[in-house]
Each structure stands twice: as C-alpha cells, then as structure tokens.
Design a protein around this motif. Structure first.
Motif, PDB file in Angstrom:
ATOM      1  N   GLU A   1      97.882  87.100  -8.364  1.00 30.34           N
ATOM      2  CA  GLU A   1      97.533  86.234  -7.239  1.00 30.34           C
ATOM      3  C   GLU A   1      97.514  87.115  -6.005  1.00 30.34           C
ATOM      4  N   GLY A   2      96.351  87.246  -5.393  1.00 29.63           N
ATOM      5  CA  GLY A   2      96.245  88.196  -4.300  1.00 29.63           C
ATOM      6  C   GLY A   2      95.351  87.723  -3.186  1.00 29.63           C
ATOM      7  N   GLY A   3      95.338  88.524  -2.134  1.00 25.33           N
ATOM      8  CA  GLY A   3      94.511  88.252  -0.974  1.00 25.33           C
ATOM      9  C   GLY A   3      94.656  89.377   0.028  1.00 25.33           C
ATOM     10  N   PRO A   4      94.096  89.223   1.222  1.00 20.81           N
ATOM     11  CA  PRO A   4      94.147  90.274   2.235  1.00 20.81           C
ATOM     12  C   PRO A   4      95.558  90.622   2.705  1.00 20.81           C
ATOM     13  N   GLU A   5      96.499  89.722   2.535  1.00 13.05           N
ATOM     14  CA  GLU A   5      97.853  89.968   3.036  1.00 13.05           C
ATOM     15  C   GLU A   5      98.803  90.527   1.982  1.00 13.05           C
ATOM     16  N   GLY A   6      98.365  90.580   0.743  1.00 14.72           N
ATOM     17  CA  GLY A   6      99.252  91.105  -0.297  1.00 14.72           C
ATOM     18  C   GLY A   6      98.966  90.463  -1.642  1.00 14.72           C
ATOM     19  N   ALA A   7      99.749  90.850  -2.626  1.00 15.39           N
ATOM     20  CA  ALA A   7      99.504  90.355  -3.978  1.00 15.39           C
ATOM     21  C   ALA A   7     100.805  90.220  -4.738  1.00 15.39           C
ATOM     22  N   ARG A   8     100.775  89.354  -5.738  1.00 12.93           N
ATOM     23  CA  ARG A   8     101.882  89.191  -6.668  1.00 12.93           C
ATOM     24  C   ARG A   8     101.317  89.319  -8.077  1.00 12.93           C
ATOM     25  N   CYS A   9     102.028  90.019  -8.939  1.00 12.23           N
ATOM     26  CA  CYS A   9     101.585  90.208 -10.317  1.00 12.23           C
ATOM     27  C   CYS A   9     102.796  90.150 -11.227  1.00 12.23           C
ATOM     28  N   ARG A  10     102.694  89.370 -12.295  1.00 19.21           N
ATOM     29  CA  ARG A  10     103.833  89.238 -13.206  1.00 19.21           C
ATOM     30  C   ARG A  10     103.327  88.996 -14.624  1.00 19.21           C
ATOM     31  N   PRO A  11     104.096  89.383 -15.619  1.00 17.82           N
ATOM     32  CA  PRO A  11     103.733  89.069 -17.005  1.00 17.82           C
ATOM     33  C   PRO A  11     103.687  87.553 -17.204  1.00 17.82           C
ATOM     34  N   THR A  12     102.865  87.136 -18.139  1.00 13.85           N
ATOM     35  CA  THR A  12     102.725  85.710 -18.376  1.00 13.85           C
ATOM     36  C   THR A  12     102.360  85.450 -19.840  1.00 13.85           C
ATOM     37  N   THR A  13     102.588  84.232 -20.257  1.00 14.96           N
ATOM     38  CA  THR A  13     102.141  83.801 -21.590  1.00 14.96           C
ATOM     39  C   THR A  13     100.952  82.852 -21.488  1.00 14.96           C
ATOM     40  N   GLU A  14     100.448  82.646 -20.269  1.00 13.69           N
ATOM     41  CA  GLU A  14      99.279  81.785 -20.092  1.00 13.69           C
ATOM     42  C   GLU A  14      98.069  82.384 -20.804  1.00 13.69           C
ATOM     43  N   SER A  15      97.106  81.560 -21.099  1.00 16.06           N
ATOM     44  CA  SER A  15      95.886  82.024 -21.754  1.00 16.06           C
ATOM     45  C   SER A  15      95.115  82.964 -20.838  1.00 16.06           C
ATOM     46  N   ALA A  16      94.608  84.051 -21.411  1.00 14.94           N
ATOM     47  CA  ALA A  16      93.879  85.043 -20.616  1.00 14.94           C
ATOM     48  C   ALA A  16      92.508  84.513 -20.222  1.00 14.94           C
ATOM     49  N   GLU A  17      92.143  84.735 -18.961  1.00 14.37           N
ATOM     50  CA  GLU A  17      90.797  84.409 -18.486  1.00 14.37           C
ATOM     51  C   GLU A  17      89.865  85.613 -18.586  1.00 14.37           C
ATOM     52  N   VAL A  18      90.456  86.816 -18.487  1.00 14.74           N
ATOM     53  CA  VAL A  18      89.694  88.060 -18.539  1.00 14.74           C
ATOM     54  C   VAL A  18      90.414  89.011 -19.483  1.00 14.74           C
ATOM     55  N   THR A  19      89.676  89.642 -20.379  1.00 15.73           N
ATOM     56  CA  THR A  19      90.242  90.683 -21.234  1.00 15.73           C
ATOM     57  C   THR A  19      89.493  91.984 -20.973  1.00 15.73           C
ATOM     58  N   LEU A  20      90.249  93.034 -20.711  1.00 21.09           N
ATOM     59  CA  LEU A  20      89.641  94.323 -20.406  1.00 21.09           C
ATOM     60  C   LEU A  20      90.591  95.445 -20.816  1.00 21.09           C
ATOM     61  N   GLY A  21      90.075  96.645 -20.908  1.00 19.02           N
ATOM     62  CA  GLY A  21      90.890  97.783 -21.284  1.00 19.02           C
ATOM     63  C   GLY A  21      91.501  98.474 -20.081  1.00 19.02           C
TER      64      GLY A  21
END
Length: 407
Positions: free
Chosen positions: A338-358
């Motif tokens: 979850e991000g924007g111009p003021e900063g971001a937060r990132c954490r592991p999750t078990t939610e379904s992936a919307e994007v898969t990439l290497g």
C-alpha cells in the motif's frame, strides 16, 4: 566443484584484480591495487580459487542509492569475472550464490550493477531497471539553444582540487531529485569520479573543470575534454562532456550554453545522459541531436518489504504481489503493498495474489522507469490488464532515473 569461494587475503588482492582484468581482456594497470583499496572494502570482495590459482572474482561497493522518493543502502556489484580457462564450470554461479547470501546477511534491501553482457544476470534475479542515452551528439552549427527564463550563474574554470571541494554538494542535490545515483565518498571522488591520472586518447586534452557559481555557491558543474583538429584551415575539433550536473533546469541550461560556446570545435557530444534530458527541449532543432540508448542499472531486490517501503509511489494504491525467486529465494513470497507519494507499507500476506511476477521483473520495475504493461505484454507478468495498469501507475516515477557513472 573443484574450487573454493572466499574473501581474498590482503596479499591476494592483486590476484583478485588481475582475474577481473584478464576476464575483460586487458592487463592490470600499475597502481590499481592501491586505488581500488581506497574505494572498496576488501572484506566485501569474493574470489574463487583452484589449486592455488585465483580463477574468479566478484566485488561489492557499499553505496547509498537514490530510489524513487528516497535513498537506500545498496550493494554496488562490480569486478565480476572468470578466467577464460574456467568458463562454464559453475564459478560465476558459486560467486553469485555467496555474494547474494552476504548481501542479504548485511541487510541491504537492493543490489545493483552494470552488466557487461545483458543475458548474464537475469538468472540471478537482476532486472533491467534503467535505460539512458549512452551518447548524445550534435554539430555545433545546429546547436542553437532557446532562452531559459531560469538560466543563471557564472561559469568559472577551477582546478581539480577546487572541484573536489565544491562538486559533491551538487551531486548530492541531484541525488535527491533522481533515482539511480549512488553516493560518492571523498575517496571515490578522488580515485574514480575525478582521478588525478586520466587516460585520454590521441589529440584529446585532459579534463577541464568548470563550476557554475551564483552568489558564491556552486550550483552546477561540467567536466569536459577537447579534441583538437582542423580541416582545410577551419576548426574541426570536438568537445566531449564527461559529466554535467545542475541543481535545477536553469543551472543545466546555463551549463549547456557554456558548452556550446567553447571555441574552435565543430561537434559536441556527451555520454550517459538521462532519457528526459532537458537538452532535447533546449534545442531549436531537437531532431539534429543524435541519440543512442543503452541499458544502465540492473536491480536485484533482496528484501521486498525493505525495498518497497524505502521508495515512494506516484499514485495512491495497493496490490497483492506474488514474487517468485528461483535463485536463493530472497524475494520470494506474497506481499500486500500500500503506497503513495508520502510513503509505503509492505507486509507478507495470505490474501490471493493479484499480480504474479519474478524477482527479475520486480527489479526491473523498482526504479520506476520500466513499463509494467510492456512486461505483461511480453508474458513476464501474470495479471489481468486492468490490474497491470494499476501496477504501472503505482510504480512509475518521474523524473527518469539517471546513472552517469559506470562502476
């Protein structure tokens, strides 16, 4: 595996550098060991040995790297090479395995490098993250510049010693505006950015150093060389801009005006310029500017949460990313960002992936230049088109990243 990977001992550093020189097809330069020791920690270098012979090398410079909206510790990978007699035997893979392990252990969220050959590093999780103009050139007769309302400052020829004192502040100001620029220590300025001993080709001058000064403060600089020449009694020389930087567009405009005013030259060229270089828009006839693109930084994300929380995002938004990492697994996992111009937060999750990439694709996106949509169209990102467009809006960043110095 019939070889050992380890940090070279102090007395082995010469052999380490010699391997790299041989791998790149040249002889080790006199004094290189002393210069290298000033800008690199020996304990961050790795060597591969077989029967008492150094057969492979891989190094790291310790940098702070400007990233979109911020700055992060970064492993600047360098001096990677394998003796031509030991290719295709797993030496490079062993070096990369140990190097990445140590980078992660040190806590650096990203690593970056310049690739001598493009196909090499993708398999180790590095993605092509930035592109720029490797060269721009124009005949001086066509280099008519538009006036810039903010152009200011007075150019002043300075000594190398004066440049060493005044230019780092300008570099840091530019680092605060663009991603892709690494920190330069005092030793780096002296040994790498402005070396006392300069290699120049036939007919080329040594570097001239010009500071752009306003009210006693240096607001920009240009380092350039001149190739002398004439044809039929007329000047036919060339100016080569090695590095030009200003704290803003007005300072850059004043510096380009100075460069195009250098006498007795027919042609002006510059290397390693950003894709959105203001020079294109300063020229009356931009079509006359010859440009050739090149890949610049390759990025490897080592800690997804640390890397993504360390940068800013152009638009507010969030996504669930599934990252696959087949080499070491350092970036592997599912994360909600979850991000924007003021900063971001990132954490592991078990939610379904919307994007898969290497990991390679995440590295490519990281500096905010690569197109998520282009990667998706190339089959390298799994998602629906609408989600990919959201991903692109989230990661894209301006101004374009810029890396004016190869390490």
């Amino acid at each position: 595996m019939g070889f050992e990977v380890r940090t070279p001992a102090e007395e082995e550093f010469e052999a380490f550098l010699g391997v790299n020189a041989t791998a790149f097809g040249h002889q080790a330069e006199p004094g290189r060991r002393e210069r290298a020791a000033r800008i690199a920690e020996r304990e961050r270098q790795l060597s591969a040995w077989e029967d008492g012979l150094c057969v492979g090398s891989a190094g790291v410079f310790t940098f702070e790297m400007s990233v979109p909206g911020g700055s992060l510790p970064c492993a600047g990978v360098t001096w990677v090479g394998v003796l031509p007699t030991h290719r295709r035997r797993g030496v490079l893979t062993a070096l990369m395995t140990e190097q990445l392990r140590r980078i992660r252990e040190r806590g650096e969220a990203i690593a970056a490098l310049w690739a001598s050959e493009a196909p090499i590093y993708g398999r180790f999780g590095y993605g092509l993250a930035t592109e720029q103009w490797v060269s721009v050139a124009i005949d001086r007769v066509h280099a008519r510049l538009r006036s810039h309302p903010g152009a200011r400052g007075r150019p002043r020829l300075v000594s190398r010693e004066e440049a060493l004192g005044a230019w780092p502040a300008v570099w840091e100001a530019v680092r605060g505006q663009r991603a892709g620029l690494h920190s330069r220590s005092a030793a780096w300025w002296e040994e790498h950015a402005l070396p006392a001993e300069e290699r120049v080709g036939p007919d080329w001058s040594r570097s001239f150093f010009v500071s752009l000064v306003e009210g006693g403060t240096t607001i920009g600089y240009v380092r350039y060389r001149v190739r002398r020449g004439e044809a039929a009694g007329l000047p036919a020389g060339e100016v080569e801009v090695v590095e030009l930087a200003g704290v803003d567009g007005g300072a850059e405009a004043a510096l380009w005006e100075f460069v195009f005013g250098v006498d007795l030259v027919q042609r002006v060229r510059a290397s390693m310029r950003p894709l959105d270089d203001a020079l294109l828009w300063l020229l009356d006839d931009a079509r006359r500017l010859e440009r050739r693109p090149v890949d610049a930084l390759w990025c490897r994300v080592m800690d997804v949460a640390g890397a993504l929380e360390g940068r800013r995002f152009a638009a507010e938004g969030g996504l669930v990313l599934e990252v696959c990492d087949d080499f070491g697994g350092y970036a592997a996992g599912r994360f909600v960002i979850e991000g924007g111009p003021e900063g971001a937060r990132c954490r592991p999750t078990t939610e379904s992936a919307e994007v898969t990439l290497g990991a390679e694709e995440l590295g490519a996106l990281y500096f905010g230049q690569a197109s998520a949509l282009a990667l998706w169209r190339a089959g390298r990102i799994e998602a629906d088109e609408g989600t990919v467009r959201r991903l692109g809006r989230l990661f894209r960043w301006t101004p374009e990243p810029w890396s004016p110095e190869i390490w």
